[in-house]
Enzyme design. Sequence first.
Site, PDB file in Angstrom:
ATOM      1  N   ASP A 269       0.801  -1.232   0.000  1.00 29.18           N
ATOM      2  CA  ASP A 269       0.000   0.000   0.000  1.00 29.18           C
ATOM      3  C   ASP A 269       0.830   1.278   0.000  1.00 29.18           C
ATOM      4  OD1 ASP A 269      -2.602  -0.895  -0.287  1.00 29.18           O
ATOM      5  OD2 ASP A 269      -2.861  -1.288   1.849  1.00 29.18           O
TER       6      ASP A 269
ATOM      7  N   ASP B 244      -6.746  -4.414  -3.967  1.00 28.61           N
ATOM      8  CA  ASP B 244      -6.373  -3.054  -3.558  1.00 28.61           C
ATOM      9  C   ASP B 244      -5.150  -2.541  -4.335  1.00 28.61           C
ATOM     10  OD1 ASP B 244      -7.441  -4.875  -1.688  1.00 28.61           O
ATOM     11  OD2 ASP B 244      -7.196  -3.469  -0.047  1.00 28.61           O
TER      12      ASP B 244
ATOM     13  N   ARG C 105     -15.992  -2.170  -1.855  1.00 27.47           N
ATOM     14  CA  ARG C 105     -14.800  -1.326  -2.020  1.00 27.47           C
ATOM     15  C   ARG C 105     -13.778  -1.983  -2.938  1.00 27.47           C
ATOM     16  NH1 ARG C 105     -14.087  -0.098   2.847  1.00 27.47           N
ATOM     17  NH2 ARG C 105     -12.243  -1.261   3.424  1.00 27.47           N
TER      18      ARG C 105
ATOM     19  N   TRP D 248     -11.856  -0.283  -6.026  1.00 29.13           N
ATOM     20  CA  TRP D 248     -10.408  -0.310  -6.299  1.00 29.13           C
ATOM     21  C   TRP D 248     -10.163  -0.805  -7.723  1.00 29.13           C
ATOM     22  CZ3 TRP D 248      -9.446   2.773  -2.768  1.00 29.13           C
ATOM     23  CH2 TRP D 248      -9.402   2.530  -1.392  1.00 29.13           C
TER      24      TRP D 248
END
Length: 378
Positions: free
Chosen positions: A100, A157, A229, A233
């Site tokens: 991330d 993600d 979510r 992404w």
Amino acid sequence: MRDFKNLKFEELDDNLEAISENLQSKVKHMIISMGNKSPHVGKNGIYDDMRIDWWTSGFWPGILWIMNDMTGKDIYKNAAWDFDERIEQCFVRESNLHHDVGFQFLPTAVVKYKITGDMDARRRGLNAANFLAGRFNIVGNFLRAWNQDKIGWAIIDSSMNISLLFWAAEEIKDPRFKHIAKAHADTVVRHFIREDGSVCHIGSFDPESGEFIESLGGQGYGPNSAWSRGQSWALYGMANAYKYTGDMKYLRAAQKVAHFFLASLSEDYIPCWDFRVPELQDEPKDTSAAACAASGLLEIAKHLPEEEGRMYISAAKRIIHALTKQYVTWDDMDYEGLLVEGTGNKPNNENVNVSLIYGDYFYVECIAKLLGWENNIF
Ligand code: GLY
């Protein structure tokens, strides 16, 4: 401050400036009340102060940089200034930085460099890109997720994090970073996005052979579900992959996920935390998924002919209208946080029905885009 509770959809465009002014007032209050906190989750109007190596540490400074870029006002720049340096310290001490770093360094170091030309910020962004590139599994063609023992896991993600690699490739004119980002994006298209446009959260690979083993539910309801979510992404990340490469397969992938997302929304335009929970009723919503998807829909529209892009712009505006009317804390200046009803991790019952700093970020980003802001962060 206006609360927009009676705002009609047809009135949204004419009220974007007023919404932006409200946001500026709100964010100025947050600067004072939050000091140098690194917010992640807001409960009862108070944001926590999360570890600076946590994946969300870039979003509050990201809001501040967008505000600075939109208004030219130093109050936002001054409050955002040292976040990239604080996060960089995690590289020289024990920390939990992982896939991330894109979420952490794009809205801090990279945008700071783009806006101010600060060369330390550029160095930090490039260093983070090197770190991310080092997580690439060359036989499986994926960026490794997290730092636990599951060394063959990749997650949806990272579709957003690869923008850091695309930026680095352009910045130092070295396509190695782009090759890695594309290889990961190809894996997303192949193993994460299903035929119907829904996506899974986790893909498990054999880290030695690179062979795909199975999909896992992760923060979604289950292996075959559609964590909202995660959909966001994917649709935003694939649109970005198209922006950086011009490869049509990514734009088509983004559209496919967007179509599933939009078809799955209920009439209020705010998704449930997972589109495939057995009983939607009474399940918590996730406003962060809504805000991120809206911003991604605008990105998709930018790359389509005007007549094909209209539907995505209109859908993004529907979502933003719903958020603005019902989910922004306009009526409480002292409330740290913009959106309510975000869901962090429902399967673990963590951070359900709270404010989430990334929801706030994507809401601000989307309003900025609707007002013509073009200095994209992702
Ligand atoms: N782990 C990133 C997210 O919650 O979306």
